[in-house]
Structure formats: C-alpha cells, structure tokens
Design a protein around this motif. Structure first.
Motif, PDB file in Angstrom:
ATOM      1  N   VAL A  70       0.918  -1.144   0.000  1.00 56.84           N
ATOM      2  CA  VAL A  70       0.000   0.000   0.000  1.00 56.84           C
ATOM      3  C   VAL A  70       0.952   1.186   0.000  1.00 56.84           C
ATOM      4  CG1 VAL A  70      -1.843   1.226   1.192  1.00 56.84           C
ATOM      5  CG2 VAL A  70      -1.745  -1.282   1.295  1.00 56.84           C
ATOM      6  N   ASP A  71       1.172   1.770  -1.173  1.00 55.31           N
ATOM      7  CA  ASP A  71       2.405   2.530  -1.370  1.00 55.31           C
ATOM      8  C   ASP A  71       2.183   3.796  -2.196  1.00 55.31           C
ATOM      9  OD1 ASP A  71       5.103   3.119  -1.296  1.00 55.31           O
ATOM     10  OD2 ASP A  71       5.669   1.634  -2.814  1.00 55.31           O
ATOM     11  N   PRO A  72       1.511   4.792  -1.631  1.00 49.67           N
ATOM     12  CA  PRO A  72       1.325   6.031  -2.402  1.00 49.67           C
ATOM     13  C   PRO A  72       2.629   6.742  -2.735  1.00 49.67           C
ATOM     14  CG  PRO A  72       0.638   6.326  -0.115  1.00 49.67           C
ATOM     15  CD  PRO A  72       0.859   4.853  -0.318  1.00 49.67           C
ATOM     16  N   GLY A  73       3.721   6.392  -2.057  1.00 53.38           N
ATOM     17  CA  GLY A  73       5.012   7.029  -2.311  1.00 53.38           C
ATOM     18  C   GLY A  73       5.908   6.260  -3.258  1.00 53.38           C
ATOM     19  N   VAL A  74       5.328   5.287  -4.000  1.00 61.38           N
ATOM     20  CA  VAL A  74       6.146   4.468  -4.894  1.00 61.38           C
ATOM     21  C   VAL A  74       6.930   5.357  -5.861  1.00 61.38           C
ATOM     22  CG1 VAL A  74       4.284   4.154  -6.583  1.00 61.38           C
ATOM     23  CG2 VAL A  74       6.153   2.492  -6.469  1.00 61.38           C
ATOM     24  N   GLY A  75       8.214   5.027  -6.019  1.00 57.26           N
ATOM     25  CA  GLY A  75       9.083   5.797  -6.881  1.00 57.26           C
ATOM     26  C   GLY A  75       9.724   6.992  -6.197  1.00 57.26           C
ATOM     27  N   GLY A  76       9.299   7.286  -4.961  1.00 56.65           N
ATOM     28  CA  GLY A  76       9.837   8.428  -4.232  1.00 56.65           C
ATOM     29  C   GLY A  76      10.984   8.034  -3.325  1.00 56.65           C
ATOM     30  N   GLY A  77      11.092   8.722  -2.191  1.00 51.73           N
ATOM     31  CA  GLY A  77      12.258   8.570  -1.349  1.00 51.73           C
ATOM     32  C   GLY A  77      12.177   7.470  -0.315  1.00 51.73           C
ATOM     33  N   ARG A  78      11.005   6.873  -0.098  1.00 50.90           N
ATOM     34  CA  ARG A  78      10.930   5.835   0.957  1.00 50.90           C
ATOM     35  C   ARG A  78      11.767   4.609   0.572  1.00 50.90           C
ATOM     36  NH1 ARG A  78      10.188   2.647  -2.190  1.00 50.90           N
ATOM     37  NH2 ARG A  78       8.359   1.645  -3.051  1.00 50.90           N
ATOM     38  N   LEU A  79      12.324   3.939   1.570  1.00 50.21           N
ATOM     39  CA  LEU A  79      13.170   2.783   1.325  1.00 50.21           C
ATOM     40  C   LEU A  79      12.336   1.557   0.983  1.00 50.21           C
ATOM     41  CD1 LEU A  79      15.687   3.026   4.310  1.00 50.21           C
ATOM     42  CD2 LEU A  79      16.244   3.347   1.893  1.00 50.21           C
ATOM     43  N   PRO A  80      12.874   0.637   0.194  1.00 51.40           N
ATOM     44  CA  PRO A  80      12.297  -0.708   0.101  1.00 51.40           C
ATOM     45  C   PRO A  80      12.927  -1.564   1.199  1.00 51.40           C
ATOM     46  CG  PRO A  80      13.997  -0.434  -1.560  1.00 51.40           C
ATOM     47  CD  PRO A  80      13.952   0.856  -0.782  1.00 51.40           C
ATOM     48  N   ILE A  81      12.099  -2.232   1.986  1.00 54.35           N
ATOM     49  CA  ILE A  81      12.621  -2.948   3.148  1.00 54.35           C
ATOM     50  C   ILE A  81      12.056  -4.359   3.249  1.00 54.35           C
ATOM     51  CG2 ILE A  81      12.970  -0.849   4.518  1.00 54.35           C
ATOM     52  CD1 ILE A  81      10.400  -1.651   6.107  1.00 54.35           C
ATOM     53  N   ALA A  82      12.704  -5.149   4.079  1.00 51.68           N
ATOM     54  CA  ALA A  82      12.189  -6.433   4.543  1.00 51.68           C
ATOM     55  C   ALA A  82      12.309  -6.444   6.058  1.00 51.68           C
ATOM     56  CB  ALA A  82      12.969  -7.590   3.933  1.00 51.68           C
ATOM     57  N   VAL A  83      11.269  -6.930   6.715  1.00 52.04           N
ATOM     58  CA  VAL A  83      11.249  -7.017   8.176  1.00 52.04           C
ATOM     59  C   VAL A  83      11.167  -8.492   8.560  1.00 52.04           C
ATOM     60  CG1 VAL A  83      10.108  -6.335  10.309  1.00 52.04           C
ATOM     61  CG2 VAL A  83      10.054  -4.805   8.317  1.00 52.04           C
ATOM     62  N   GLU A  84      12.106  -8.929   9.362  1.00 52.50           N
ATOM     63  CA  GLU A  84      12.140 -10.308   9.838  1.00 52.50           C
ATOM     64  C   GLU A  84      11.468 -10.363  11.202  1.00 52.50           C
ATOM     65  OE1 GLU A  84      15.571 -13.791  10.419  1.00 52.50           O
ATOM     66  OE2 GLU A  84      16.139 -11.692  10.076  1.00 52.50           O
ATOM     67  N   LEU A  85      10.373 -11.125  11.297  1.00 54.33           N
ATOM     68  CA  LEU A  85       9.633 -11.300  12.557  1.00 54.33           C
ATOM     69  C   LEU A  85       9.615 -12.790  12.890  1.00 54.33           C
ATOM     70  CD1 LEU A  85       6.460  -8.993  12.343  1.00 54.33           C
ATOM     71  CD2 LEU A  85       8.404  -8.766  13.906  1.00 54.33           C
ATOM     72  N   GLY A  86      10.552 -13.237  13.694  1.00 56.38           N
ATOM     73  CA  GLY A  86      10.668 -14.670  13.916  1.00 56.38           C
ATOM     74  C   GLY A  86      11.040 -15.336  12.603  1.00 56.38           C
ATOM     75  N   GLU A  87      10.230 -16.328  12.180  1.00 59.01           N
ATOM     76  CA  GLU A  87      10.456 -16.992  10.898  1.00 59.01           C
ATOM     77  C   GLU A  87       9.747 -16.284   9.751  1.00 59.01           C
ATOM     78  OE1 GLU A  87      10.504 -21.450  10.847  1.00 59.01           O
ATOM     79  OE2 GLU A  87       9.545 -21.189  12.805  1.00 59.01           O
ATOM     80  N   ARG A  88       8.845 -15.371  10.056  1.00 53.20           N
ATOM     81  CA  ARG A  88       8.120 -14.657   9.009  1.00 53.20           C
ATOM     82  C   ARG A  88       8.924 -13.474   8.494  1.00 53.20           C
ATOM     83  NH1 ARG A  88       3.375 -15.076  12.582  1.00 53.20           N
ATOM     84  NH2 ARG A  88       2.043 -16.767  11.823  1.00 53.20           N
ATOM     85  N   TRP A  89       8.616 -13.096   7.253  1.00 44.81           N
ATOM     86  CA  TRP A  89       9.200 -11.903   6.645  1.00 44.81           C
ATOM     87  C   TRP A  89       8.075 -11.034   6.091  1.00 44.81           C
ATOM     88  CZ3 TRP A  89      14.456 -10.609   6.022  1.00 44.81           C
ATOM     89  CH2 TRP A  89      15.384 -11.609   6.408  1.00 44.81           C
ATOM     90  N   LEU A  90       8.259  -9.727   6.181  1.00 43.97           N
ATOM     91  CA  LEU A  90       7.369  -8.749   5.571  1.00 43.97           C
ATOM     92  C   LEU A  90       8.211  -7.936   4.597  1.00 43.97           C
ATOM     93  CD1 LEU A  90       5.690  -7.418   8.860  1.00 43.97           C
ATOM     94  CD2 LEU A  90       4.940  -9.344   7.447  1.00 43.97           C
ATOM     95  N   VAL A  91       7.817  -7.898   3.343  1.00 41.43           N
ATOM     96  CA  VAL A  91       8.593  -7.234   2.303  1.00 41.43           C
ATOM     97  C   VAL A  91       7.732  -6.153   1.663  1.00 41.43           C
ATOM     98  CG1 VAL A  91       9.908  -7.527   0.182  1.00 41.43           C
ATOM     99  CG2 VAL A  91       9.834  -9.390   1.857  1.00 41.43           C
ATOM    100  N   GLY A  92       8.246  -4.915   1.621  1.00 39.10           N
ATOM    101  CA  GLY A  92       7.455  -3.837   1.045  1.00 39.10           C
ATOM    102  C   GLY A  92       8.090  -2.480   1.305  1.00 39.10           C
ATOM    103  N   PRO A  93       7.299  -1.425   1.226  1.00 38.61           N
ATOM    104  CA  PRO A  93       7.824  -0.070   1.402  1.00 38.61           C
ATOM    105  C   PRO A  93       7.999   0.298   2.874  1.00 38.61           C
ATOM    106  CG  PRO A  93       5.479   0.012   0.984  1.00 38.61           C
ATOM    107  CD  PRO A  93       5.869  -1.430   0.856  1.00 38.61           C
ATOM    108  N   ASP A  94       8.947   1.156   3.128  1.00 36.43           N
ATOM    109  CA  ASP A  94       9.180   1.672   4.484  1.00 36.43           C
ATOM    110  C   ASP A  94       8.286   2.896   4.710  1.00 36.43           C
ATOM    111  OD1 ASP A  94      10.277   2.124   7.002  1.00 36.43           O
ATOM    112  OD2 ASP A  94      11.924   3.323   6.208  1.00 36.43           O
ATOM    113  N   ASN A  95       6.986   2.642   4.845  1.00 39.92           N
ATOM    114  CA  ASN A  95       6.038   3.745   4.986  1.00 39.92           C
ATOM    115  C   ASN A  95       5.049   3.562   6.137  1.00 39.92           C
ATOM    116  OD1 ASN A  95       4.282   1.793   4.030  1.00 39.92           O
ATOM    117  ND2 ASN A  95       3.827   2.828   2.102  1.00 39.92           N
ATOM    118  N   GLY A  96       5.284   2.570   6.989  1.00 43.43           N
ATOM    119  CA  GLY A  96       4.397   2.332   8.128  1.00 43.43           C
ATOM    120  C   GLY A  96       3.423   1.198   7.934  1.00 43.43           C
TER     121      GLY A  96
END
Length: 248
Positions: A70-96
């Motif tokens: 959910v990324d209204p800032g796509v192409g802008g300055g926000r980072l692309p990130i991955a968050v490791e939560l235990g064995e799960r991963w969340l991959v997407g924009p660094d926008n909250g």
C-alpha cells in the motif's frame, strides 16, 4: 520445504496488477505457494492496511513471506525494506504499512533494506522489487537484501515504537456492509457499548441474537471489533463509510 508467499495490497482484485505478480512468480519457478491474502485495502490508506495485515498475519504459516504493498510514495524517497519477525518476513515499502504487525508481534523485528534494480518500472515496485526479493527469500537467498546498519533510519521502526492505541476507525467495509474497525477485541469487554455516527450499539455474539435489520458489534474472525446488522448492511443503516470514527 515449500514456503508460502502471501500478497497483501491495495491493487484491487478486479484490476490488471495482481495477475502480473502471479505471472512474474511463475517465471521464477514453483518452490513456493502463492496466497492472495487481500487486494482491496482502501486505496493509499496505509493505516487501514497496517491494522488489517497485523490482524491477519497469525493466520498465515509461521514461516510465511508477506509482500505488502500500500504505497502512495512508490518511486519516491521511501526505502524498500524487509522485516524479519521470527520466521516470518514482511517485504514492502518503508512507509508504516508493517508498523502494527511489528507492534503487535511477540517477536523482535530485524530490519533489512533491498536493492532496487536499475531499469525497473518506477510505479510498480510490487512487481519489480518487492516480489523478486520475497522469491529470493523463499529460495534461501540474501544476495540483494542487506541488514540495516541503524534501525533509527527505518521509519517503520519509529512508527511501531510510537503506536500506543488501536485504530478507532472503520478500516474496511466488506461487500455485506459490515464495518471492520482497527480495534482489537481483546482490548474491550462485551459489557461495553460502541458509538458510531451518533448511534449507541450493544454487543451480540452473532447475527441472530438481534432482530433483523438491527445493528450490533462483536469481535470478528480475525479478532477485530466489527459492526454489523442482522440480514442487512450496517454501512447503509448507519450511513457511514470507511474512515468513520468509533468510540468505545
């Protein structure tokens, strides 16, 4: 071991974008299972998406990889990130978008940043950046994923630390007209009433506990407070839309 990759977006289930995610995944092979978790988050509503994803996360396998966009800032300055939560991963924009998943989790988050390949579509990082990173993770690779040196640089980390309360809004209206809130059911008691659009609503365990057409609140199947009407649309009966405020 086959891993689950779950897609959670505001792309819309009737539009052209979700199919492209599946098409790209097919090009990478078949060592994973793709799940369309949800594609109808209200457009650009990061807060609503954050609460819905956090509520749905624990219904996925423990080692699932979520591509959340959910990324209204796509192409802008926000980072692309991955968050490791235990064995799960969340991959997407660094926008909250992942902030409530982190805040509600019992696992400590570890943050990673993603490389953005050159010559990709600046408006479709879900297809060209986030999904390829998730597929790489599913295969056990970390070649284009780097652990963040300073979590203070990750806005999602700061957002998660600042979360104190649940989201007291209607965050999704389903096709029945049920009003899903961002309020966790564990935080309220069945003796309490809910106020929305000037109406005071009682609790009921299920639909037939109230007369046809009457509105009530209950804790839904993903653990969130939901407002419904027996055999009717609560949204129509109360004349409310997504974003409406709820008081408990």
């Amino acid at each position: 071991m086959t891993r689950t990759i779950a897609l959670f977006t505001d792309f819309g289930s009737q539009d052209i974008y979700v199919g492209q995610l599946h098409a790209v995944a097919k090009r990478f092979g078949s060592g994973y299972t793709m799940v369309d978790l949800f594609h109808d988050v209200d457009a650009f509503d990061i807060g609503a998406g954050a609460s819905l994803l956090a509520a749905m996360l624990d219904y996925l396998p423990d080692d699932a990889i979520v591509v959340g966009v959910v990324d209204p800032g796509v192409g802008g300055g926000r980072l692309p990130i991955a968050v490791e939560l235990g064995e799960r991963w969340l991959v997407g924009p660094d926008n909250g978008l992942f902030s409530r998943s982190i805040a509600w989790s019992n696992s400590e988050a570890r943050y990673w940043t993603l490389e953005t390949p050159v010559n990709v579509a600046k408006t479709f990082h879900g297809r060209d950046v986030f999904l390829p990173a998730a597929l790489e993770l599913a295969s056990g690779g970390l070649e284009r994923i780097h652990q963040a040196e300073d979590v203070g640089d990750i806005s999602t980390h700061r957002d998660a630390k600042e979360i104190k309360n649940d989201d007291h809004r209607v965050i999704h209206v389903d096709h029945y007209g049920n009003l899903i809130s961002g309020i966790r059911g564990a935080a309220i008691g069945t003796h309490q009433t809910v106020v929305i659009a000037g109406r005071v609503l009682p609790h009921a365990d299920y639909f037939e506990r109230v007369p046809a057409g009457e509105c009530f609140w209950y804790v839904n199947s993903i653990g969130l407070l939901e407002i419904s009407a027996n055999q009717a649309s609560a949204a129509r009966a109360l004349n409310v839309k997504g974003g409406a405020e709820i008081a408990v």
